[in-house]
Structure formats: C-alpha cells, structure tokens
Design an enzyme around this catalytic site. Structure first.
Site, PDB file in Angstrom:
ATOM      1  CD  GLU A 169      -2.990  -1.014   0.112  1.00 54.35           C
ATOM      2  OE1 GLU A 169      -3.234  -0.062  -0.734  1.00 54.35           O
ATOM      3  OE2 GLU A 169      -3.975  -1.831   0.130  1.00 54.35           O
ATOM      4  NE  ARG A 181      -3.684   3.000  -0.889  1.00 55.26           N
ATOM      5  CZ  ARG A 181      -4.890   2.560  -0.702  1.00 55.26           C
ATOM      6  NH1 ARG A 181      -5.802   3.684  -0.456  1.00 55.26           N
ATOM      7  NH2 ARG A 181      -5.533   1.242  -0.571  1.00 55.26           N
ATOM      8  CG  ASP A 190      -5.832  -7.052  -7.494  1.00 58.73           C
ATOM      9  OD1 ASP A 190      -4.808  -7.345  -6.877  1.00 58.73           O
ATOM     10  OD2 ASP A 190      -6.473  -6.187  -6.999  1.00 58.73           O
ATOM     11  CD  GLU A 213     -10.338  -1.528  -8.664  1.00 58.79           C
ATOM     12  OE1 GLU A 213     -11.532  -1.278  -8.320  1.00 58.79           O
ATOM     13  OE2 GLU A 213      -9.357  -1.567  -7.943  1.00 58.79           O
ATOM     14  CB  THR A 224      -1.390  -1.319  -9.202  1.00 62.52           C
ATOM     15  OG1 THR A 224      -2.698  -1.984  -9.255  1.00 62.52           O
ATOM     16  CG2 THR A 224      -1.097  -1.271  -7.774  1.00 62.52           C
TER      17      THR A 224
HETATM   18  C1  DMJ Z   1      -6.010   0.511  -5.234  1.00 63.91           C
HETATM   19  O1  DMJ Z   1      -5.307   0.816  -4.274  1.00 63.91           O
HETATM   20  C2  DMJ Z   1      -5.132  -0.143  -6.415  1.00 63.91           C
HETATM   21  O2  DMJ Z   1      -5.690  -0.054  -7.547  1.00 63.91           O
HETATM   22  C3  DMJ Z   1      -5.102  -1.788  -5.921  1.00 63.91           C
HETATM   23  O3  DMJ Z   1      -4.426  -2.163  -7.035  1.00 63.91           O
HETATM   24  C4  DMJ Z   1      -6.358  -2.504  -5.656  1.00 63.91           C
HETATM   25  N1  DMJ Z   1      -7.050  -1.670  -4.796  1.00 63.91           N
HETATM   26  C5  DMJ Z   1      -7.283  -0.097  -4.880  1.00 63.91           C
HETATM   27  C6  DMJ Z   1      -8.430   0.442  -5.745  1.00 63.91           C
HETATM   28  O4  DMJ Z   1      -9.630  -0.504  -5.685  1.00 63.91           O
END
Ligand code: DMJ
Length: 617
Positions: A206, A210, A351, A520, A607
């Site tokens: 995370e 982020r 994912d 997403e 991501t």
């Molecule tokens: C985000 O923090 C990122 O996209 C992660 O890969 C999956 N979950 C959240 C958003 O839904």
C-alpha cells in the site's frame, strides 16, 4: 481542455492569417501585375522619374534587409545576390507561427483533438469534483490518510503518511489544479520526511503503490527526469519529491532484506527500518509482485540499482515456481518462498500480479528477446489460463465474466467476480496493442493471435464490468458480484434496476453491496477508449460519474463510500478512500480528455494510477 489557455482560438487564427505563406507563383504574378502598371507610368517623363526613385528605394531596402544570419554557411537552394543579399530569402515562406502552445501542453495537456465540446464540459465536471473532494479533505482531514466525510474528520488507515495528499498530487498536476498542487506539494515538503522517520507500521504494498508511486509520479510530472506536465511548476522542486521517495524506499527495503527468501515481508516499521510478516505469516501474491514499477523507476532516476535489484528478484523467483496454466495462488510464504494454498483468483490478493507482469515488461521497453521477455511469457501463459479456466458466460443473457478457482483447477469453479477484477479489461487491451490504438496495431500487423484473443476478451469483460453498475438501483457497482450459470443460481438477490437487460444474470449478496468509490471499471473504460476509440466507453464512464455525483457526494464536503448500492437512497459509509482522488477521478478526467495527455505508449500507470515513463532504449 478545462484550463484556460494563454490565447483564444481567434488569436491563433489571426496569427496564422497574418503570417500566411505566399507561394512563389503568387509573388511572381503579383510582380508582373505591378510591372505592367509601372510600364504605363514609364511612358511619361514624370513616370520615368518615379520609376528611378522606386528602383533606388528598392535597392536601399534590399541592402538594409541583410540579416545577421547572412554570414552563415550557404544553405541548400540559397541564391546569393550582389552584396550578400539572399534572393531566396525574399521568396521563401515567411515563418509560419505554430499555435502558441507550450511544448508541455502539446505533449501532455492535449492539443485540441477533443472535437465534441461536450467532452470538454464533462471533463471540467470531473475537475470540479476533484476540487470538491480535495476541499472537503483539506477542511476536515488535512494531513490524515483519509477523510471521513460524514463525521467531518480525518483517519489514519494507512500508517499516517498523509496518503490522500500524495495520492492526489499527480492528479492535480494532470488536471492543472495549480492551487492544489501548491498545497499538496507544500505539505509534502514540510511534513512527509518527518512523518516517515517517526511512523510505526505500514504495509509494504500500500505504501509503495500510493505514497512511493505518488511521489515518483509527482517528481516526473513536475519536471524531474525531463517530465513536464505541471507547466506552472507550482509546488516544490522535483528533487524534493525524489529525496522523500528515496528516504521512504530505503526504509521499505527492510521488507526484502529481513526475509530469508526473495519474497518480502508484508509489514515495515518505518521509524527503525525493520520488517515482519503479516499475522499468519503469509504475503499476498499481488502485493509482493506489485512494487516493481515503482522500485525500477526509483533506481533509474536515482542511479542506485539496489531498489530495482531487490524488487525484480521477486518476479524472477516467481518465474521458477509451479503454476496452473500460468495462474498462481493468492498467498505466498516469505519463509519458504513457495505459494500457499490453491486459491486462484484475479480479485483481491491476486489482481495486480497479472497487471505488473505486462506493465513491468512494457516499462522496460516492451521488447521480445530482452532480459524481461520472461515477464511477457508469464503474462501470455496466464492470460491463456484465464481464458481456459476462469472465463464463463452467464445465463440467460451470456455476459462474459471471470470467476475463481478457490480450490485450484481440480476444485469447483466459483462464479464470483470482485469489482477489483475490472482492472483486467484495461490490462488485456494494453497488453495486446502495447498502448497503440487498435487501428494502428492492426494496420501495422502487430497483433498476434493471442493479442487478438485478449483484445476480444477485454471488450467482453469491459461490458460485464459496466453491467455491474447498470444492474443496480444507484447505477454504482457492488464490491462483489456473482453470475448465474448453468450450475449456479440464487433467487431474490438482484441489483434493483429492473430495466437492466442483465437483471437476471447478476447476483449480489447482502454482504457485498457496498461501493468504495473504486476505480477499476473506469480505469478499463479509459484504456479501452484510448485503444478502440469507441465512444461508448466514454458514455459509460459519464454515466458512472453521474451516479457518483448523485449518490456519493456529501453536502458538507467530500465524497463517501456506500453501504448498499441496491437501494435508493443508499445507506452511506463514512470514508473517502485515497484512490478516489488518485485513481477514479484521474481516469475519468483522462477518459474525457485528449489522447495525447499521458499517452499509453509512453507511460505505464502503476496499480494506483500514478503514471511513470516507459524506458526508451
Ligand atoms: C487500489 O489501491 C489499487 O488499484 C490496488 O491495486 C487495488 N485496490 C485499490 C483500488 O480499488
């Protein structure tokens, strides 16, 4: 574009008209006309006298117009006149002024190919929504990780690094929200290093996607590494973001160095740079395999290979592990380095493993026969596995969806699809064309059989993801949907929109009816639109945006997640997730804007939607 440009369209037309090119033919015919007029005058003596004055005047003019460049070496085709004057210079096109766009705007802010003005208006609405979300956060929660918009306070759900500030920063840069760039940038400069040195436990993944991702993207977009989007250069210098990123990554590296294998621990204690496994000992596969874009870019711009080396060991190691047609279990042990259990899914914990296989390969130049080809191979095999083992059609109306194998390939198939899986249509489309438009990739014969299959699946899954919104009473997707199949059916769990064609195909369990403002689906709509140019993806994105506006906007400031999307009015939760600013609104803004802004063949989005430049070798 929503940012007002330093000139109006009228100005540009005026400039271009003023400097319009006159062809040599036109110059000649005009001279002839002038000469014949002159001849008439020459028939009288006053006329002759006037012509002499005229010739003398022209001579003086020609002599004086010798420019500073005239001493430059002869150019091709240049005709030199007595006294060093270039006749060619007189006949040559006058300089044609380009529209007064800065290079940054041309490349990254768009060049006006957004022909239907409706999309510019819609894009502005997204920009306004971002402003509204930020203002709520700033008012009640500045410096906290997230805003609780109903309680009007902040909460530190991600370790206390002001995650919303960093997640939102590059979105503000891309949108040209200069005040927000200043505020967020100033906060990072004043507080983040200190926070990092004092904070306790954070999650490696995370924090990487982020905070580290946000800092690196801000570094690039503010001008570092020749990046350029933040034209006003509001906020601190790029080096400030890079220094904080390095400090943070140095501490995060302890997750790798503390582990007995190349699989990192999931948690890091920032203040003393130590790390430990998650309770239960396992790391998530997606988490350990989704930090490479960020660590690679940090190595590239800092000149220190250690970040990339550690992160890439994870992927090289996973390459050696046994898989099920390229598909992997969602847990992996840092102690043994082996996968744990048999649960295979592309939703939570699985994912972004698949997303990073192809994106890291693209980031490293996207070449076959390179050191990174194994990532492309792993991705290709995995997507074949998805098509073979996980893709099914719902009944009665045949929506194509991706389910799960909770007990491996020998166990029962589950028709469960997390909203998180909706990253997949975008990733499939990107992987197929490598960021080019479908038209261009087809015209240049660049698509293999696998690419074409993946592109087709991308479009089909994009539809299922959109229908997860369309089927509910609020027009917003639940966190998880199940699909009716020949083997699986449940009654009385519909989404609440009876007019949806797929009302009978989609099942929504009571426990899964929440919506966390996730990105997403709009992420995939954005990529699908860029690649196919099919405007239905923009229309769908707008419909989703309107539903967010209607049901998640909080009067006192910010946007909130919801408890139940199948009822109107929906019960509300009390959280504005950082990814609403970092991802959801960014992707919507880009979906409605010009394709040349953050082009998909030049950037990869991590991501968490932080764009990082592709390495060009
Ligand atoms: C985000 O923090 C990122 O996209 C992660 O890969 C999956 N979950 C959240 C958003 O839904």
């Amino acid at each position: 574009m929503s940012k007002s440009l330093p000139y109006s369209v009228k100005d540009v037309n005026y400039d271009n008209a003023k400097f319009r090119h006159r062809s040599p033919l036109k110059v000649l015919s005009q001279s002839m006309l002038t000469l014949s007029t002159k001849r008439n005058y020459a028939s009288c003596s006053t006329g002759k006298f006037l012509i002499l004055i005229l010739i003398f005047g022209i001579g003086c003019l020609l002599f004086m117009s010798k420019g500073p460049n005239d001493s430059a070496p002869n150019e091709k085709g240049k005709v030199t006149f007595v006294g060093g004057l270039r006749l060619g210079k007189l006949l040559r096109k006058p300089p044609r002024l380009p529209p007064r766009l800065s290079p940054d705007e041309g490349q990254l802010r768009g060049n006006g190919s957004n022909t239907d003005p409706k999309w510019a208006v819609r894009q502005q609405s997204v920009k306004d929504a971002f402003d509204y979300a930020w203002s709520g956060y700033r008012k009640y929660a500045m410096g906290y990780d997230e805003l609780m918009p109903i309680s009007q306070r902040g909460v530190d759900g991600l370790g206390g690094l002001g995650a919303t500030v960093v997640d939102a920063l590059d979105t503000a840069m891309i949108m040209g929200h200069d005040n927000i760039v200043s505020e967020a940038g100033a906060w990072v400069e004043a507080h983040l290093l200190e926070r990092i040195s004092q904070k306790d436990q954070v999650n490696l993944f995370e924090t990487t996607i982020r905070v580290l991702g946000g800092l690196l993207s801000a570094y690039h977009l503010s001008g570092g590494d020749q990046g350029t989007v933040n034209m006003t250069h509001n906020g601190p210098k790029p080096a400030v973001y890079l220094n904080v990123a390095k400090d943070l990554a140095d501490r995060l590296l302890s997750a790798f160095s503390s582990s007995p294998t190349s699989v990192p621990y999931s948690d890091v204690i920032l203040r003393d740079s130590t790390a430990h496994p998650a309770p239960g000992g396992m790391s998530s596969t997606a988490e350990v395999a989704s930090v490479q874009l960020e660590f690679n870019y940090l190595s590239a711009v800092s000149g220190d290979p250690k970040y990339s080396t550690e992160a890439m060991k994870v992927l090289a190691h996973i390459k050696t592990l046994p898989k099920t047609e390229g598909l992997v279990p969602i847990y992996i042990s840092p102690q043994s380095g082996e996968f744990v259990g048999e649960n295979i899914r592309l939703g939570s914990r699985g994912d972004s493993y698949y997303e990073y296989l192809i994106k890291v390969w693209l980031q490293q130049g996207g070449k076959l026969n390179s050191n990174f080809t194994y990532l492309h191979d792993m991705y290709t095999e995995a997507m074949k596995g998805v098509r073979h083992l996980l893709v099914r059609k719902s009944v009665p109306n045949g929506l194509v969806f991706v389910g799960e194998l909770p007990y491996g390939s020998k166990g029962e198939f589950s028709p469960k699809m997390d909203h998180l899986v909706c990253f997949l249509p975008g990733t499939l489309a990107l992987g197929a064309t490598k960021g080019l438009t479908k038209e261009k990739a087809l015209a240049e014969n660049l698509l293999s059989f696998e690419d074409l299959e993946n592109l087709k699946l991308a479009e089909e899954l994009g539809k299922a993801c959109f229908e997860m919104y369309e089927v509910t009473a609020t027009g917003l997707a639940p966190e998880i949907a199940y699909f009716h199949t020949g083997e699986y059916s449940e009654d009385g769990l519909e989404g609440g929109n009876k007019s949806s064609m797929y009302a009978k195909d989609i099942i929504i369990h009571q426990a899964d009816r929440h919506n966390l403002l996730r990105p997403e689906t709009v992420e995939s709509l954005f990529v699908l639109y860029r690649i196919t140019k099919d405007t239905k993806y923009r229309d769908q994105g707008w419909q989703i945006f309107e539903a967010f506006e209607k049901y998640t906007k909080v009067k006192t400031g910010g946007y909130t997640s919801l408890d139940d999307v199948t009822e109107v009015p929906p019960r509300r939760r009390d959280k504005m997730e950082t990814f609403f600013l970092g991802e959801t609104l960014k992707y919507l803004y880009l979906l409605f804007g010009d394709d040349s802004v953050i082009p998909l063949d030049k950037f990869v989005f991590n991501t968490e939607a932080h764009p990082l430049p592709i390495k060009h070798t």
